[in-house]
Design a protein around this motif. Structure first.
Motif, short mmCIF file in Angstrom:
data_model
loop_
_atom_site.label_atom_id
_atom_site.label_comp_id
_atom_site.label_asym_id
_atom_site.label_seq_id
_atom_site.Cartn_x
_atom_site.Cartn_y
_atom_site.Cartn_z
N LEU A 77 6.20 22.47 8.93
CA LEU A 77 5.69 23.18 10.06
C LEU A 77 4.88 22.42 10.71
O LEU A 77 4.90 22.05 12.02
N PRO A 78 3.84 21.58 10.34
CA PRO A 78 2.93 20.96 10.97
C PRO A 78 3.44 19.69 11.55
O PRO A 78 2.99 19.36 12.81
N LEU A 79 4.24 19.01 11.28
CA LEU A 79 4.80 17.75 12.00
C LEU A 79 5.97 18.43 12.87
O LEU A 79 6.14 17.88 13.93
N VAL A 85 4.78 20.06 20.57
CA VAL A 85 3.60 19.91 21.60
C VAL A 85 3.73 18.57 22.34
O VAL A 85 3.73 18.84 23.70
N PHE A 86 4.08 17.63 21.87
CA PHE A 86 4.12 16.26 22.48
C PHE A 86 5.36 16.33 23.20
O PHE A 86 5.30 15.77 24.41
N GLY A 87 6.52 16.94 22.91
CA GLY A 87 7.87 17.06 23.67
C GLY A 87 7.56 17.80 24.91
O GLY A 87 7.72 17.44 26.15
N VAL A 88 6.87 18.93 24.79
CA VAL A 88 6.69 19.82 26.03
C VAL A 88 5.46 18.93 26.92
O VAL A 88 5.85 19.04 28.17
N PRO A 98 12.83 11.77 29.10
CA PRO A 98 13.62 11.14 27.93
C PRO A 98 12.67 10.90 26.58
O PRO A 98 13.36 11.13 25.31
N PHE A 99 11.40 10.64 26.71
CA PHE A 99 10.52 10.76 25.51
C PHE A 99 10.46 12.04 24.94
O PHE A 99 10.32 12.12 23.90
N GLY A 100 10.41 13.20 25.81
CA GLY A 100 10.34 14.44 25.43
C GLY A 100 11.64 14.77 24.76
O GLY A 100 11.48 15.59 23.45
N LEU A 101 12.37 14.47 24.97
CA LEU A 101 13.61 14.84 24.25
C LEU A 101 13.89 13.90 23.09
O LEU A 101 14.27 14.77 21.89
N GLN A 102 13.41 12.89 22.89
CA GLN A 102 13.25 12.22 21.58
C GLN A 102 12.27 13.07 20.54
O GLN A 102 12.38 13.13 19.52
N GLN A 103 11.14 13.68 21.24
CA GLN A 103 10.30 14.48 20.38
C GLN A 103 11.06 15.71 19.85
O GLN A 103 10.68 16.17 18.77
#
Length: 119
Positions: A77-79, A85-88, A98-103
């Motif tokens: 859950l933490p990961l 959060v980084f993806g959003v 593209p970076f958000g989709l990788q997150q």
């Protein structure tokens, strides 16, 4: 293009996300029973450092299901929340999509890492 994407990824946040997988792997490797889980974390840390050009395929059986449930409660859950959060935050701009989709790909992996393999 994948090499440039991986370089930008590593500089602008991939390092942090890969280090969190490494930290989880180190914590799991403290006990002898957790070493297989820790080794899996280190494998996914390499994906988290450089995710462009790599895909994740999911499979597995009952053993993977049991390990995924234990993983979810202890470390997943933490990961997953970190990657979510980084993806959003990255999807706010057009350049960051593209970076958000990788997150988001890494968030799904953080929820179910066992039975998954990197292709």
């Amino acid at each position: 293009m994948g090499c440039l994407g991986n370089l930008l990824w590593f500089i602008f946040g991939g390092c942090i996300s890969g280090l969190s997988w490494c930290l989880a792997g180190c914590l799991w490797c403290i006990t002898i029973i957790g070493i297989p889980v820790g080794l899996q974390c280190f494998k996914f840390a390499s994906l988290s450092f450089f995710p462009f050009g790599k895909e994740v395929s999911y499979g597995g059986g009952a053993g993977s299901l049991i390990l995924n449930i234990i993983w979810l409660v202890v470390s997943g859950l933490p990961l997953a929340l970190e990657h979510l959060v980084f993806g959003v935050a990255l999807c706010i701009t057009v350049i960051g999509i593209p970076f958000g989709l990788q997150q988001f790909k890494l968030a799904k992996l953080a929820l179910m890492p066992f039975g998954a393999e990197i292709v």
